[in-house]
Design a protein around this motif. Structure first.
Motif, mmCIF file in Angstrom:
data_model
loop_
_atom_site.group_PDB
_atom_site.id
_atom_site.type_symbol
_atom_site.label_atom_id
_atom_site.label_comp_id
_atom_site.label_asym_id
_atom_site.label_seq_id
_atom_site.Cartn_x
_atom_site.Cartn_y
_atom_site.Cartn_z
ATOM 1 N N THR A 38 0.842 -1.200 0.000
ATOM 2 C CA THR A 38 0.000 0.000 0.000
ATOM 3 C C THR A 38 0.874 1.246 0.000
ATOM 4 O O THR A 38 0.642 2.185 -0.770
ATOM 5 C CB THR A 38 -0.945 -0.011 1.221
ATOM 6 O OG1 THR A 38 -1.750 -1.191 1.171
ATOM 7 C CG2 THR A 38 -1.828 1.210 1.241
ATOM 8 N N SER A 39 1.907 1.251 0.825
ATOM 9 C CA SER A 39 2.835 2.391 0.855
ATOM 10 C C SER A 39 3.575 2.537 -0.462
ATOM 11 O O SER A 39 3.757 3.656 -0.961
ATOM 12 C CB SER A 39 3.849 2.204 1.986
ATOM 13 O OG SER A 39 3.197 2.090 3.213
ATOM 14 N N ALA A 40 4.013 1.411 -1.018
ATOM 15 C CA ALA A 40 4.733 1.460 -2.296
ATOM 16 C C ALA A 40 3.823 1.966 -3.407
ATOM 17 O O ALA A 40 4.246 2.766 -4.249
ATOM 18 C CB ALA A 40 5.271 0.076 -2.645
ATOM 19 N N CYS A 41 2.590 1.532 -3.405
ATOM 20 C CA CYS A 41 1.652 1.967 -4.442
ATOM 21 C C CYS A 41 1.366 3.464 -4.310
ATOM 22 O O CYS A 41 1.294 4.177 -5.308
ATOM 23 C CB CYS A 41 0.358 1.159 -4.339
ATOM 24 S SG CYS A 41 -0.749 1.378 -5.737
ATOM 25 N N MET A 42 1.209 3.945 -3.076
ATOM 26 C CA MET A 42 0.977 5.375 -2.880
ATOM 27 C C MET A 42 2.172 6.192 -3.355
ATOM 28 O O MET A 42 2.024 7.311 -3.821
ATOM 29 C CB MET A 42 0.708 5.667 -1.398
ATOM 30 C CG MET A 42 -0.654 5.238 -0.909
ATOM 31 S SD MET A 42 -2.006 6.052 -1.741
ATOM 32 C CE MET A 42 -1.855 7.715 -1.156
ATOM 33 N N HIS A 70 -7.230 7.291 -5.403
ATOM 34 C CA HIS A 70 -5.828 6.932 -5.210
ATOM 35 C C HIS A 70 -5.676 5.956 -4.044
ATOM 36 O O HIS A 70 -4.984 4.944 -4.149
ATOM 37 C CB HIS A 70 -5.029 8.215 -4.952
ATOM 38 C CG HIS A 70 -3.570 8.078 -5.111
ATOM 39 N ND1 HIS A 70 -2.926 8.248 -6.300
ATOM 40 C CD2 HIS A 70 -2.607 7.786 -4.204
ATOM 41 C CE1 HIS A 70 -1.634 8.074 -6.129
ATOM 42 N NE2 HIS A 70 -1.409 7.782 -4.856
ATOM 43 N N TRP A 71 -6.327 6.248 -2.933
ATOM 44 C CA TRP A 71 -6.269 5.372 -1.767
ATOM 45 C C TRP A 71 -6.936 4.030 -2.056
ATOM 46 O O TRP A 71 -6.463 2.987 -1.592
ATOM 47 C CB TRP A 71 -6.930 6.033 -0.562
ATOM 48 C CG TRP A 71 -5.955 6.864 0.199
ATOM 49 C CD1 TRP A 71 -5.827 8.216 0.152
ATOM 50 C CD2 TRP A 71 -4.951 6.401 1.101
ATOM 51 N NE1 TRP A 71 -4.804 8.622 0.973
ATOM 52 C CE2 TRP A 71 -4.254 7.527 1.566
ATOM 53 C CE3 TRP A 71 -4.568 5.137 1.552
ATOM 54 C CZ2 TRP A 71 -3.201 7.432 2.465
ATOM 55 C CZ3 TRP A 71 -3.522 5.047 2.457
ATOM 56 C CH2 TRP A 71 -2.854 6.186 2.900
ATOM 57 N N THR A 72 -8.018 4.042 -2.824
ATOM 58 C CA THR A 72 -8.709 2.797 -3.169
ATOM 59 C C THR A 72 -7.794 1.880 -3.963
ATOM 60 O O THR A 72 -7.703 0.677 -3.670
ATOM 61 C CB THR A 72 -9.993 3.094 -3.975
ATOM 62 O OG1 THR A 72 -10.835 3.947 -3.189
ATOM 63 C CG2 THR A 72 -10.730 1.822 -4.317
ATOM 64 N N ALA A 73 -7.101 2.424 -4.954
ATOM 65 C CA ALA A 73 -6.172 1.610 -5.753
ATOM 66 C C ALA A 73 -5.029 1.083 -4.894
ATOM 67 O O ALA A 73 -4.642 -0.088 -5.008
ATOM 68 C CB ALA A 73 -5.629 2.437 -6.913
ATOM 69 N N TYR A 110 -3.187 -6.351 -10.895
ATOM 70 C CA TYR A 110 -4.588 -6.731 -10.733
ATOM 71 C C TYR A 110 -5.443 -5.553 -10.277
ATOM 72 O O TYR A 110 -6.568 -5.377 -10.749
ATOM 73 C CB TYR A 110 -4.703 -7.877 -9.718
ATOM 74 C CG TYR A 110 -6.105 -8.132 -9.251
ATOM 75 C CD1 TYR A 110 -7.010 -8.797 -10.058
ATOM 76 C CD2 TYR A 110 -6.528 -7.685 -8.007
ATOM 77 C CE1 TYR A 110 -8.301 -9.014 -9.635
ATOM 78 C CE2 TYR A 110 -7.821 -7.896 -7.575
ATOM 79 C CZ TYR A 110 -8.712 -8.561 -8.390
ATOM 80 O OH TYR A 110 -9.995 -8.768 -7.966
ATOM 81 N N ALA A 111 -4.949 -4.752 -9.368
ATOM 82 C CA ALA A 111 -5.749 -3.733 -8.701
ATOM 83 C C ALA A 111 -6.154 -2.561 -9.601
ATOM 84 O O ALA A 111 -7.243 -2.026 -9.458
ATOM 85 C CB ALA A 111 -5.012 -3.200 -7.478
#
Length: 133
Positions: A20-24, A39-42, A86-87
């Protein structure tokens, strides 16, 4: 709750926050869209997918990779790539570039966390003691 399931819950929590941190961090406009619900949902979907895959992996012989810090970082990076792909759709021009970058950052966060948080955060506590007495 058995110790195996406690370990799996702990593993899920760890494998949830790292992707989650990496994606943000890796999603374009991350710092500008920090308060964006989309953004948070993804990012949360990426973390959730990675966490579920990490727990499912504990039921296979590949779970032995979690015992080694480098094997663990590699597995988490690869699972994050899958979870990110996937997300949500890729935001970069190169196919799967965002998933790859997110996976690499997640693997590095995992590796850093393995050094910082091992032995009940011994290194962090030692630095804190040196700085603040």
């Amino acid at each position: 709750m058995s110790s195996d399931w406690k370990r799996r819950v702990r593993l899920f929590v760890q494998r949830f926050w790292q992707p989650t941190s990496a994606c943000m961090t890796c999603m374009p406009g991350s710092w500008g869209n920090l308060l964006s619900l989309a953004h948070w949902t993804a990012a949360l979907q990426t973390g959730l997918a990675t966490g579920i895959l990490a727990v499912l992996l504990t039921f296979t012989p590949a779970a032995k990779l979690y015992a080694n810090r480098y094997g663990n970082a590699l597995v988490v990076g690869l699972l994050t790539m899958l979870g990110d792909a996937y997300a949500h759709t890729n935001h970069y021009d190169v196919p799967f570039a965002e998933a790859i970058v997110t996976g690499v950052v997640s693997g590095l966060l995992t590796l850093a966390g393995s050094y910082l948080f091992e032995d009940r955060a011994r290194r962090i506590r030692a630095i804190w003691t040196r700085m603040f007495g």
